[in-house]
Design an enzyme around this catalytic site. Sequence first.
Site, short mmCIF file in Angstrom:
data_model
loop_
_atom_site.label_atom_id
_atom_site.label_comp_id
_atom_site.label_asym_id
_atom_site.label_seq_id
_atom_site.Cartn_x
_atom_site.Cartn_y
_atom_site.Cartn_z
N GLU A 47 0.78 -1.04 -0.10
CA GLU A 47 0.02 0.00 0.14
C GLU A 47 0.91 1.15 0.08
OE1 GLU A 47 -3.53 -2.38 2.42
OE2 GLU A 47 -2.63 -0.35 3.42
N GLU A 90 -4.73 -8.00 -0.72
CA GLU A 90 -5.77 -7.95 0.47
C GLU A 90 -7.21 -7.60 0.15
OE1 GLU A 90 -4.37 -5.48 3.79
OE2 GLU A 90 -2.32 -6.35 3.54
#
Length: 377
Positions: free
Chosen positions: A212, A312
């Site tokens: 991320e 995810e």
Amino acid sequence: MKRLITALMTAALLYGCTSGRRTVAPVNPEASPEARQLLEFLYSIRGKYTLAGQHNFISDPRRYDSVVYSVTGKRPVVWGSDFSFNALGGNIADYHHCGPMNLTSPWGECRINSLSTETLRQNLVDEIKQRHAEGRIITLMWHCCFPSECNDCDGASIWTWQNRPSNEVWKELTTEGTRLNTQWKKQMDTVIPYLEQLRDAGIPILWRPYHEMNGVWFWWCNKPGENGFKKLWIMTYNYFTKVHKLNNLLWVWNTNAPRDKKGDEAGPYADFYPGPEYVDVLAADVYHRDYKQSHHDDLQALAGDKLLALGEVGQLPDPDSYHSQPNWSWFMVWGYFINSQKTDSLPSETAVRRIYDDPRTLTLDEIDFSDGKYRLK
């Protein structure tokens, strides 16, 4: 039928009509035979199937895998976990969502477990060996403290938000031989021996460090450009691959799906991409069931012929987006989110079963790993 389709797709991938054999090559030219075979398997199912996956926290490595089985009667193929960190201070529960390793369960009782870092990580290696023997595909990540704090820090050291490193600190971190760069190497050296054990056991790993990075929350986030995150990624790749010969790793560059939510932004994929020579799989994290078509298509445009994955997810995709975004090689539900899949029209367990029963979803019972190679039954 799945075996026949996969055989045909693999043949198309590995053999051109007139040009002979084509090899699917990892970015690491010294990649292990196991890593190469795993990558070829992932290419062989691309566009046709998606592997089911589930994250499990290092301190409680079977809890959420068991939830999936209790709901669906099936096991995920992709088994994920985290090298994690020890959360310090009086606000440990504030950071339970990422799974600090010194908590008994990151979601629920949140009690200190009194186990050492070394014990927890060795337990993780032992668990991985068991899961791999079943035919699981292993993916690992690392919520890591800022390098000067090694493995023990207040959670705010990781979730820095507006207190991210200055450009001067970042330059010191990514410059060979500086004090901070040396601390970074010492931090990396705390997980490398465990990855070496997995290498020596012939276990390939989908390795997704510093996930991320296009967001604004972690200390490694929001550093676009040549001297930003790209430099940290290449430094990490070189240290793990060229210095420590971790040839069992396939490198998963794991972004967040771009978003413009004020104070919680995630920037364009391309601004943080280290380049095709350092990445085997491009992944995106999707939460809040925000499966925009652009999240898939823009990442595929950047990837070219490389694989995509959902590194995810919070909520599982709905069937429409699942089928209109066909190149996700796997999805991995983040830990306790598997218990929170309710939609406007379906209760949670029904929503889970809907995706696990979907014809494009592959579960462990459909994988043949009898000779140590991944293929479909």
